[in-house]
Design a protein around this motif. Structure first.
Motif, PDB file in Angstrom:
ATOM      1  N   GLU A  56       0.850  -1.191   0.000  1.00 36.21           N
ATOM      2  CA  GLU A  56       0.000   0.000   0.000  1.00 36.21           C
ATOM      3  C   GLU A  56       0.880   1.233   0.000  1.00 36.21           C
ATOM      4  O   GLU A  56       1.942   1.258   0.621  1.00 36.21           O
ATOM      5  N   GLY A  57       0.435   2.255  -0.711  1.00 36.19           N
ATOM      6  CA  GLY A  57       1.128   3.537  -0.702  1.00 36.19           C
ATOM      7  C   GLY A  57       2.399   3.565  -1.522  1.00 36.19           C
ATOM      8  O   GLY A  57       3.227   4.462  -1.355  1.00 36.19           O
ATOM      9  N   THR A  58       2.623   2.603  -2.401  1.00 35.36           N
ATOM     10  CA  THR A  58       3.817   2.604  -3.233  1.00 35.36           C
ATOM     11  C   THR A  58       3.419   2.793  -4.692  1.00 35.36           C
ATOM     12  O   THR A  58       2.276   2.558  -5.067  1.00 35.36           O
ATOM     13  N   VAL A  59       4.381   3.211  -5.497  1.00 36.19           N
ATOM     14  CA  VAL A  59       4.142   3.411  -6.926  1.00 36.19           C
ATOM     15  C   VAL A  59       5.033   2.438  -7.680  1.00 36.19           C
ATOM     16  O   VAL A  59       6.218   2.288  -7.350  1.00 36.19           O
ATOM     17  N   ALA A  60       4.500   1.784  -8.676  1.00 36.26           N
ATOM     18  CA  ALA A  60       5.265   0.819  -9.463  1.00 36.26           C
ATOM     19  C   ALA A  60       6.336   1.535 -10.271  1.00 36.26           C
ATOM     20  O   ALA A  60       6.145   2.669 -10.723  1.00 36.26           O
ATOM     21  N   VAL A  61       7.483   0.863 -10.467  1.00 41.78           N
ATOM     22  CA  VAL A  61       8.564   1.411 -11.279  1.00 41.78           C
ATOM     23  C   VAL A  61       8.119   1.379 -12.735  1.00 41.78           C
ATOM     24  O   VAL A  61       7.559   0.381 -13.190  1.00 41.78           O
TER      25      VAL A  61
END
Length: 73
Positions: A56-61
């Motif tokens: 949660e709360g992360t952005v994919a590379v």
């Protein structure tokens, strides 16, 4: 006059009763109405999140950065 046509109760689950009608007499009958036979609107999301480790709360590379870093290595 048919009395059965007026009764608005589901034969398999007993809807609209408060509790679901379940008889433990047949394994196949239980299998037909178990989890996974319907839409699973919520559980589909849970399974997808489980595969990713409940991130949660992360952005994919971005794919561009991945290909550039792979090409440079």
């Amino acid at each position: 006059m048919l009395v059965g046509c007026r009764e608005q109760t589901c034969a398999s689950c007993g809807y609209p009763a408060a509790k679901k009608c379940v008889y433990q007499w047949s394994i196949k009958a239980i299998r037909r109405s178990t989890t996974g036979t319907g839409r699973m609107r919520h559980l589909k999301k849970i399974q997808h999140r489980f595969k990713n480790g409940f991130r949660e709360g992360t952005v994919a590379v971005s794919q561009k950065k991945r290909t550039q870093s792979a090409a440079s290595n």
